[in-house]
Design a protein around this motif. Structure first.
Motif, short mmCIF file in Angstrom:
data_model
loop_
_atom_site.label_atom_id
_atom_site.label_comp_id
_atom_site.label_asym_id
_atom_site.label_seq_id
_atom_site.Cartn_x
_atom_site.Cartn_y
_atom_site.Cartn_z
N LYS A 341 -3.58 19.60 3.83
CA LYS A 341 -4.69 19.06 4.61
C LYS A 341 -5.91 18.82 3.70
CE LYS A 341 -7.32 20.14 8.84
NZ LYS A 341 -8.57 20.83 8.47
N MET A 342 -6.18 19.77 2.79
CA MET A 342 -7.31 19.62 1.86
C MET A 342 -7.17 18.33 1.05
SD MET A 342 -7.57 23.55 0.42
CE MET A 342 -8.57 23.20 -1.03
N LEU A 343 -5.96 18.08 0.54
CA LEU A 343 -5.74 16.89 -0.29
C LEU A 343 -5.68 15.61 0.57
CD1 LEU A 343 -3.25 18.14 -3.04
CD2 LEU A 343 -5.69 17.80 -3.23
N GLU A 344 -5.11 15.72 1.76
CA GLU A 344 -5.07 14.53 2.65
C GLU A 344 -6.47 14.06 3.00
OE1 GLU A 344 -0.82 14.84 5.06
OE2 GLU A 344 -2.53 15.98 5.82
N GLU A 345 -7.39 15.00 3.14
CA GLU A 345 -8.79 14.64 3.44
C GLU A 345 -9.43 13.89 2.27
OE1 GLU A 345 -10.63 18.32 4.58
OE2 GLU A 345 -9.71 18.30 6.58
N LYS A 346 -8.83 14.00 1.08
CA LYS A 346 -9.32 13.27 -0.10
C LYS A 346 -8.49 11.99 -0.33
CE LYS A 346 -12.59 16.03 -1.63
NZ LYS A 346 -13.99 15.58 -1.83
N GLY A 347 -7.67 11.63 0.66
CA GLY A 347 -6.94 10.36 0.58
C GLY A 347 -5.55 10.44 -0.04
N VAL A 348 -5.08 11.67 -0.33
CA VAL A 348 -3.73 11.81 -0.90
C VAL A 348 -2.69 11.65 0.21
CG1 VAL A 348 -2.15 13.37 -2.12
CG2 VAL A 348 -4.60 13.35 -2.71
N LYS A 349 -1.66 10.85 -0.06
CA LYS A 349 -0.60 10.62 0.94
C LYS A 349 0.63 11.44 0.55
CE LYS A 349 1.55 6.79 3.49
NZ LYS A 349 1.47 7.53 4.74
N PHE A 350 1.22 12.11 1.55
CA PHE A 350 2.39 12.96 1.29
C PHE A 350 3.64 12.39 1.96
CE2 PHE A 350 -1.01 15.92 0.37
CZ PHE A 350 -0.49 16.79 -0.57
N TYR A 351 4.75 12.42 1.24
CA TYR A 351 6.08 12.19 1.82
C TYR A 351 6.88 13.48 1.57
CZ TYR A 351 5.02 7.20 2.20
OH TYR A 351 4.45 5.99 2.53
N MET A 352 7.03 14.29 2.62
CA MET A 352 7.72 15.57 2.46
C MET A 352 9.17 15.47 2.95
SD MET A 352 5.37 17.23 0.94
CE MET A 352 6.07 18.88 0.86
N ASN A 353 9.98 16.47 2.61
CA ASN A 353 11.42 16.45 2.91
C ASN A 353 12.06 15.17 2.38
OD1 ASN A 353 11.85 18.94 4.15
ND2 ASN A 353 11.04 18.18 6.10
N ASP A 354 11.60 14.74 1.21
CA ASP A 354 12.05 13.46 0.67
C ASP A 354 12.33 13.61 -0.83
OD1 ASP A 354 12.76 10.78 0.89
OD2 ASP A 354 10.95 10.26 2.03
N SER A 355 12.92 12.57 -1.41
CA SER A 355 13.18 12.61 -2.86
C SER A 355 13.29 11.19 -3.40
CB SER A 355 14.48 13.38 -3.13
OG SER A 355 15.55 12.76 -2.45
N VAL A 356 13.23 11.05 -4.72
CA VAL A 356 13.29 9.75 -5.38
C VAL A 356 14.75 9.37 -5.60
CG1 VAL A 356 12.65 8.45 -7.46
CG2 VAL A 356 11.08 10.16 -6.53
N THR A 357 15.13 8.17 -5.15
CA THR A 357 16.52 7.71 -5.40
C THR A 357 16.57 6.62 -6.47
OG1 THR A 357 16.33 6.17 -3.57
CG2 THR A 357 17.37 8.29 -3.09
N GLU A 358 15.45 5.91 -6.64
CA GLU A 358 15.43 4.84 -7.65
C GLU A 358 14.00 4.57 -8.09
OE1 GLU A 358 16.60 0.10 -8.16
OE2 GLU A 358 16.95 1.08 -6.22
#
Length: 557
Positions: A341-358
């Motif tokens: 929440k602290m970082l989201e308030e500074k504009g950081v976007k989160f994608y959780m339960n996820d991973s990089v495929t390419e």
């Protein structure tokens, strides 16, 4: 092919000039005395900050005796008077360093140096402190150390140039070991403070060196830079290096640490995929990200600290985590949710339960990141912080015992299964006393230092066991969360204060006992808990739940 870089080797120091003995008068001018309090102003087991001229002093009363040492922690300068005192030692409120209040000697890391000790006199029920101005100005002192003794044909070889090797070398010299000490590192830098890299990423290398070259010259510690161990022969007691050199040893310390894990997916070879391991990496990340769209993979300490650091530098920050919340397996979901929440308030976007495929690129550089969920995120820079791999490959084929993840197995004396071979730091799997000797691999700075000391003492046959309470900290948006203990497998969280107010202390409970604690704006509580852990004293669940917090020594509101 990289060109050969000459190895920087130890050279004997030039002969020292003899300085004339100071006369008594100049010594007295260097001393300043002041009445600081009445003899009854401190009760036994209490301490306070006093001023003598321009110098701040920690005055303590233990066992009826008044003592005085420097008040600024030699690590990052915290006021020790706001820390925790127990018996003859004071623990720093910020990062857990401990000092003996009678001698000023360092007793627990992450600090490296001791404190100046000042004279105390009591006259007419008044306490007087005399400060040596020169010592007080220096603020710290190096514990007395010896050098190499001619004719001692014994070699200790230290593999790795981190905090474990450095502390091992220093401890050997403090204990008057007179043999040859060789520290070998693949880095091109002397040992430095790695904890700073994710917090001040534009850092200049020479500002974070733990010791300068003159120090290694003075105490006869040879340092070989840009050299890597390729194999170990424990029968012949030799190590072979990447430049073809073979070096004999009598005792060996393996302290080669860990390296960052790489992404394994299509496009992982593209430019602008960065990992944080050295000061050079930190600077590259700092300058590459300014005004860019950045993606960070990993929501533990490195990933979250880099995201926090970049909030006022990058134009867009996206963080990808494999768990539901940041720090899920360490600080836990409640604190994870707060930091997110602290970082989201500074504009950081989160994608959780996820991973990089390419990773898709353009002109050889990163352009966008494709996630398992199907989302595509634009990126100029990708920063990877997804865990570590132990640097133990060179031990394959040797009899040194490794556990399934290739960490080196040691006992509580930091001994491997092979005589005269010790191991310390992040590459170890070691028994943690406060976790009932459960075997752990924890990459904390302070633990690596403690390992190095224990290894050195046992090389000298002094039978010292590892007994330290893990202590670490993380900085997010200028706020420091401190943590002590080992919370894995905890079943309950008891919170004092309020998470949302950014002022709290969280107790991690397992089997009706506190096994760890984390705090924000709640000093010196985490240090008080660490001291209880270090002394082997149990903190019960009912004590954690109680409204009586007097034992945490919190300052008056």
């Amino acid at each position: 092919m990289s060109h050969h870089v000459p190895i920087q080797k130890f050279r004997p120091p030039p002969p020292k000039e003899r300085t004339p003995a100071p006369d008594v008068e100049s010594e007295e001018e260097e001393e300043e005395t002041k009445a600081v309090c009445g003899v009854e102003d401190l009760k036994d087991g209490e301490m306070m900050e006093v001023n003598v001229g321009d110098h701040t002093v920690l005055l303590a009363r233990c066992g009826g005796e008044y003592t005085a040492i420097g008040n600024q922690c030699t690590h990052y300068g915290a006021p020790l008077s706001r820390g925790a005192i127990s018996g003859n030692r004071v623990r720093c409120p910020w990062h857990g360093s401990c000092f003996n209040v009678k001698t000023g000697d360092l007793e627990e890391y992450p600090g490296m140096d001791c404190l100046p000790c000042h004279k105390v006199k009591i006259k007419n029920k008044t306490v007087y402190v005399s400060v040596n101005k020169k010592l007080a100005r220096q603020g710290k002192r190096i514990k007395e150390m010896g050098t190499r003794v001619s004719g001692v044909l014994h070699t200790v070889l230290l593999l790795g140039g981190g905090s474990a090797s450095l502390v091992c070398a220093e401890t050997l010299r403090q204990e008057k070991y007179g043999g040859r000490i060789i520290m070998v590192t693949r880095d091109d830098l002397l040992p430095y403070d790695k904890t700073r890299l994710s917090k001040v990423m534009s850092v200049q290398s020479d500002t974070i060196l733990l010791r300068r070259m003159e120090f290694f010259h003075q105490y006869d510690i040879e340092v070989w830079l840009r050299k890597e161990a390729l194999s170990l022969n424990t029968e012949k007691k030799t190590v072979t290096f990447n430049d073809g050199l073979t070096q004999c040893y009598d005792q060996l310390l393996i302290a080669t640490g860990c390296r960052a894990k790489e992404l394994d997916c299509p496009g992982a070879h593209l430019e602008n995929i960065l990992m944080l391991e050295t000061p050079e990496d930190a600077r590259r990340i700092h300058y590459s990200c300014i005004g860019c769209q950045i993606v960070i993979v990993g929501t533990s300490f490195v990933g979250m600290e880099v995201a926090s650091y970049m909030t006022d530098k990058a134009i867009g920050i996206t963080v990808i985590g494999s768990t539901e919340l940041p720090y899920q397996r360490t600080l836990g979901p409640e604190i994870g949710k707060l930091t997110m929440k602290m970082l989201e308030e500074k504009g950081v976007k989160f994608y959780m339960n996820d991973s990089v495929t390419e990773i898709r690129g353009e002109n050889g550089k990163v352009k966008e990141i494709v996630l398992k969920s199907g989302v595509t995120v634009p990126a100029n820079v990708l920063i990877v912080g997804i865990g570590v791999i132990p640097n133990s490959e060179f031990l394959k084929g040797s009899p040194i015992a490794l556990e399934p993840k290739n960490y080196v197995i040691v006992d509580k004396y930091m001994r491997t299964n092979v005589t005269d071979v010790y191991c310390a730091g992040d590459v170890t799997s070691f028994p943690l006393k406060m976790a009932k000797d459960h075997r752990v691999s924890i990459g904390h700075w302070q633990l690596s230092q403690a390992h190095g000391k224990v290894a050195a003492m046992n090389m000298l046959h002094k039978e010292v066991e590892l007994n330290t309470a893990p202590f670490y900290w993380t900085v997010l948006l200028g706020k420091t969360i401190r943590y002590t203990g080992y919370g894995e497998g905890y079943t309950e969280l008891v919170v004092k204060g309020k998470l949302e107010d950014l002022k709290f202390l969280a107790f991690y409970i397992k089997n009706n006992e506190v096994v760890a604690a984390a705090g924000l704006n709640f000093d010196p509580a985490v240090s008080v808990v660490a001291e209880r852990f270090a002394m082997g004293k149990v903190i019960t669940k009912s004590e954690a739940e109680s409204d009586d917090l007097s034992w945490l020594k919190l300052p008056a509101p």
